[in-house]
Design an enzyme around this catalytic site. Structure first.
Site, mmCIF file in Angstrom:
data_model
loop_
_atom_site.group_PDB
_atom_site.id
_atom_site.type_symbol
_atom_site.label_atom_id
_atom_site.label_comp_id
_atom_site.label_asym_id
_atom_site.label_seq_id
_atom_site.Cartn_x
_atom_site.Cartn_y
_atom_site.Cartn_z
ATOM 1 N N GLU A 97 -8.443 -5.540 9.733
ATOM 2 C CA GLU A 97 -7.175 -5.330 9.047
ATOM 3 C C GLU A 97 -6.543 -4.052 9.573
ATOM 4 O O GLU A 97 -7.243 -3.168 10.070
ATOM 5 C CB GLU A 97 -7.378 -5.161 7.529
ATOM 6 C CG GLU A 97 -8.116 -6.262 6.837
ATOM 7 C CD GLU A 97 -8.441 -5.888 5.387
ATOM 8 O OE1 GLU A 97 -7.920 -4.863 4.899
ATOM 9 O OE2 GLU A 97 -9.225 -6.607 4.757
ATOM 10 N N LYS A 102 -5.184 -0.360 9.119
ATOM 11 C CA LYS A 102 -5.400 0.732 8.172
ATOM 12 C C LYS A 102 -4.046 1.395 7.950
ATOM 13 O O LYS A 102 -3.482 1.999 8.860
ATOM 14 C CB LYS A 102 -6.411 1.755 8.690
ATOM 15 C CG LYS A 102 -6.704 2.787 7.613
ATOM 16 C CD LYS A 102 -7.646 3.856 8.036
ATOM 17 C CE LYS A 102 -8.021 4.704 6.818
ATOM 18 N NZ LYS A 102 -6.866 5.140 6.016
ATOM 19 N N ARG A 123 -3.838 4.659 -1.490
ATOM 20 C CA ARG A 123 -4.792 3.690 -2.029
ATOM 21 C C ARG A 123 -4.608 3.601 -3.544
ATOM 22 O O ARG A 123 -4.450 4.613 -4.238
ATOM 23 C CB ARG A 123 -6.227 4.162 -1.716
ATOM 24 C CG ARG A 123 -7.338 3.214 -2.161
ATOM 25 C CD ARG A 123 -7.550 2.112 -1.175
ATOM 26 N NE ARG A 123 -8.660 1.241 -1.583
ATOM 27 C CZ ARG A 123 -9.939 1.447 -1.260
ATOM 28 N NH1 ARG A 123 -10.283 2.511 -0.540
ATOM 29 N NH2 ARG A 123 -10.872 0.595 -1.640
ATOM 30 N N ARG A 181 -6.720 6.815 -6.310
ATOM 31 C CA ARG A 181 -8.129 6.952 -5.949
ATOM 32 C C ARG A 181 -8.825 8.037 -6.768
ATOM 33 O O ARG A 181 -10.025 7.962 -6.992
ATOM 34 C CB ARG A 181 -8.227 7.269 -4.449
ATOM 35 C CG ARG A 181 -9.631 7.229 -3.909
ATOM 36 C CD ARG A 181 -9.582 7.175 -2.405
ATOM 37 N NE ARG A 181 -10.639 7.989 -1.824
ATOM 38 C CZ ARG A 181 -10.843 8.119 -0.521
ATOM 39 N NH1 ARG A 181 -10.065 7.485 0.318
ATOM 40 N NH2 ARG A 181 -11.809 8.880 -0.062
ATOM 41 N N GLU A 207 -3.026 -0.914 -1.132
ATOM 42 C CA GLU A 207 -2.337 0.290 -0.671
ATOM 43 C C GLU A 207 -0.865 0.201 -1.076
ATOM 44 O O GLU A 207 -0.212 -0.826 -0.862
ATOM 45 C CB GLU A 207 -2.440 0.381 0.848
ATOM 46 C CG GLU A 207 -2.145 1.742 1.406
ATOM 47 C CD GLU A 207 -3.412 2.560 1.655
ATOM 48 O OE1 GLU A 207 -3.274 3.699 2.118
ATOM 49 O OE2 GLU A 207 -4.508 2.071 1.386
ATOM 50 N N PHE A 247 -5.545 -5.977 -0.561
ATOM 51 C CA PHE A 247 -6.578 -6.417 0.370
ATOM 52 C C PHE A 247 -7.898 -6.770 -0.304
ATOM 53 O O PHE A 247 -8.850 -7.167 0.364
ATOM 54 C CB PHE A 247 -6.803 -5.399 1.500
ATOM 55 C CG PHE A 247 -7.018 -3.978 1.060
ATOM 56 C CD1 PHE A 247 -8.138 -3.584 0.358
ATOM 57 C CD2 PHE A 247 -6.083 -3.020 1.390
ATOM 58 C CE1 PHE A 247 -8.334 -2.269 -0.012
ATOM 59 C CE2 PHE A 247 -6.262 -1.692 1.028
ATOM 60 C CZ PHE A 247 -7.398 -1.320 0.321
ATOM 61 N N ARG A 253 -19.709 4.791 0.095
ATOM 62 C CA ARG A 253 -19.217 4.813 1.468
ATOM 63 C C ARG A 253 -20.367 4.364 2.358
ATOM 64 O O ARG A 253 -21.203 5.149 2.794
ATOM 65 C CB ARG A 253 -18.753 6.212 1.865
ATOM 66 C CG ARG A 253 -18.013 6.250 3.197
ATOM 67 C CD ARG A 253 -17.746 7.680 3.628
ATOM 68 N NE ARG A 253 -16.915 8.419 2.708
ATOM 69 C CZ ARG A 253 -15.588 8.366 2.663
ATOM 70 N NH1 ARG A 253 -14.944 7.580 3.490
ATOM 71 N NH2 ARG A 253 -14.914 9.080 1.791
ATOM 72 N N LYS A 284 -13.695 2.390 9.366
ATOM 73 C CA LYS A 284 -12.291 2.685 9.679
ATOM 74 C C LYS A 284 -12.213 3.359 11.042
ATOM 75 O O LYS A 284 -12.927 4.318 11.321
ATOM 76 C CB LYS A 284 -11.642 3.548 8.601
ATOM 77 C CG LYS A 284 -12.348 4.866 8.298
ATOM 78 C CD LYS A 284 -11.644 5.591 7.151
ATOM 79 C CE LYS A 284 -12.375 6.881 6.786
ATOM 80 N NZ LYS A 284 -11.738 7.578 5.642
#
Length: 593
Positions: free
Chosen positions: A249, A251, A256, A275, A307, A347, A446, A452
């Site tokens: 996708e 970025k 966010r 976020r 986003e 997304f 994470r 990313k």
């Protein structure tokens, strides 16, 4: 329980750096308290005056607290300033200034009552009276932690995750059960009650409180990304690795956000969370309006992850600097709505059909998300009846779907990924995301299931022209540096950085800058332009904040350049060159925050 006893535990927590000792201290405290006090203690240990699902706010800042401390202690402005510089936080400064104060009969329940009154009080005068009453009933140590709690800066080294562990230990429950209950319920005090009653399994999803966001790990190159998403085949051993099933996708360079839409029991209710778990709906009223209208007729509550993007008439994303004009506003004008329209690029789907979908693989969540977007997107582009109060402005406001599905393609090869990256950059986006198709949604984690790949940061050599004292543990050192580039014979500022150096380097530079100060304005000093830094940044924005006309976004210090003379630092022409080379450069009229 008295709040002074609670503060004593906080003091012990701050004194130890050992996680297990902290957990044991909190577990022992929670275990010996009655349920009502334990529920309050848990939320206060986590540094929050109210549960996440409780929308009340104290709305008390440092200035009002400083005024209250000054009145109670009789300290002069100079004494207050010195105490703050000594400790770096107002709570510890108040402890010093109120040291002669005796007595104190404040309880945890009393703090809860005072916080409720502060949340409903209107105006600084009313809040000041309540603060004075609250602090008057506190011992110096209790006042220290009351102020820390009000400011949201406990400094005990305790995160909410450790409080969750302590609740589990104190109630003989599984940590995973506590965390799951809190994730769906959203109220730490209620989870304490459930843990004690043994009913954690009965926790049910409560909408309109933010879930944790799943995060991606950065990679520096296409090769590294492919290596992370490759699997070796056991037989035969010489066989090349094969790519895992993953999707690619763009970025995006936006904000966010998590979007909650109510079902038939709460028709039309929509809330948006950032976020950092703040309600940001007031900055994006057209999204609230559009989703409220679109989902009012859909008998299904949903939580979307995506986003928020500033959107151009050419139907592509604008850079973050355009969106930045919206942030922090309690009211967005009709003109701003017209000039900087926004969309929600979805997304992921976290909740639908009365069920959390976190344990479903990404490809299944994506399939359901596509179905929801297909049903609702067109309706989000219609003029909202709610906007009729802005009748003439709404006629000019662009109308297009405010809900979009983030395009995604299957990862096939290095060439495809490299092409996707450059095409994303050409569209003005930051790079690409790679997501394993079988990945579960892990709030707050994470891992390597999401990667990313962003552009390399540009760097500039700059000279420091101004310095400021920092905050918190850096309150006594000059740690915030304003810096400039050359423009002919002049120096013109382009930004400020406060990260990237070690404590030892900052201590040495504090002495250096004190010796080379030209003028002092409170906590800010202009200094001789002698020290050269190499700074990295994400991009260059137009800005009226600096005489250069530009500002660096997210600058950070890479290293000190004692080897480089000021005559060799970068020029304003170089900054303009970097700005012009950006495919995602802001519109000319955009300004830095």
């Amino acid at each position: 329980m008295s709040f002074d006893e609670f503060a004593q535990v906080c003091e012990r927590l701050a004194e130890t750096g050992k996680k297990l000792e902290k957990r044991a201290l909190m577990a022992e405290l929670l275990a010996r308290l009655n349920t009502a006090d334990a529920a309050l203690a848990a939320i206060y240990l986590a540094g929050q005056p109210f549960a996440e699902t409780d929308r009340r706010a104290l709305n008390v800042g440092g200035a009002l607290l400083t005024k209250a401390v000054a009145q109670l202690s009789g300290a002069s402005d100079a004494a207050l300033h010195a105490a703050y510089r000594r400790h770096g936080d107002l709570g510890s400064a108040a402890f010093d200034l109120l040291a002669a104060k005796t007595g104190g009969s404040l309880t945890l329940a009393g703090v809860e009552e005072s916080f409720s009154a502060l949340a409903t009080a209107r105006g600084p005068a009313a809040k000041l009276r309540l603060l004075l009453d609250l602090l008057q009933r506190a011992t110096p140590l209790a006042a220290k932690y009351l102020i820390k709690l009000i400011l949201g800066d406990m400094r005990t080294g305790v995160k909410q995750s450790l409080v969750e562990e302590a609740i589990a230990v104190a109630s003989h429950a599984e940590v995973a059960a506590v965390r799951r209950a809190l994730m769906v319920n959203g109220s730490l005090p209620e989870v304490v009650v459930m843990a004690r009653a043994g009913t954690l399994a009965d926790a049910r999803m409560r909408l309109f409180h933010p879930l944790g966001f799943m995060l991606a790990s950065p990679v520096d190159s296409v090769e590294e990304a492919l290596a992370r998403f490759s699997e070796a085949i056991a037989e035969p051993p010489e066989q090349e690795a094969t790519l895992r099933h993953a999707q690619v996708e763009d970025k995006y360079d936006g904000m966010r956000a998590q979007l909650h839409c109510g079902d038939a029991s709460q028709p039309g209710r929509v809330e948006i969370f950032s976020r950092n778990r703040e309600d940001i709906g007031s900055s994006f009223p057209e999204l609230i309006e559009a989703f409220s209208e679109a989902f009012a007729g859909i008998d299904e509550a949903v939580i979307l992850d995506g986003e928020i993007l500033a959107w151009s008439p050419r139907q592509q994303a604008l850079p973050f600097s355009a969106l930045q004009q919206r942030l922090g506003r309690k009211r967005v004008s009709a003109e701003l709505r017209r000039q900087v329209p926004v969309v929600f690029m979805a997304f992921d789907l976290l909740y639908a059909g009365d069920a959390l979908l976190l344990d479903q693989p990404l490809h299944a969540r994506r399939q359901r998300l596509a179905h929801i977007v297909a049903r609702a997107a067109a309706s989000t582009g219609k003029p909202s009846p709610r906007a009729q109060g802005m009748l003439f402005a709404s006629a000019e406001e662009p109308h297009f779907p405010r809900l979009l599905l983030a395009p995604a393609t299957r990862l096939e090869s290095k060439e495809q990924l490299d092409r996707a990256y450059h095409e994303a950059r050409a569209r003005g986006n930051e790079g690409v995301m790679l997501k394993a198709a079988d990945s579960l949604y892990q709030p707050g984690r994470r891992g390597l299931a999401w990667l990313k790949l962003k552009r390399q940061l540009a760097t500039l050599d700059v000279v420091v022209t101004g310095v400021e004292f920092g905050h918190g543990r850096r309150a006594g050192v000059l740690s915030d540096y304003t810096f400039a580039v050359r423009d002919g014979d002049e120096l013109k500022n382009v930004g400020k950085a406060y990260s990237g150096l070690t404590d030892a380097e900052i201590n040495d530079l504090t002495l250096f800058f004190k010796q080379h100060t030209l003028e002092e304005f409170g906590g800010f000093r202009t200094v001789e332009p002698l020290l050269v830094l190499e700074v990295a940044f994400n991009n260059v924005m137009r800005s009226s904040r600096h005489a250069s006309g530009f500002a660096l976004r997210f600058p950070r210090i890479l290293r000190l350049r004692q080897d480089k003379p000021v005559s060799e630092i970068d020029t304003l022409a170089r900054v303009e060159e970097i700005y012009a080379s950006q495919p995602d450069k802001p519109q000319e009229e955009a300004t830095a925050g």
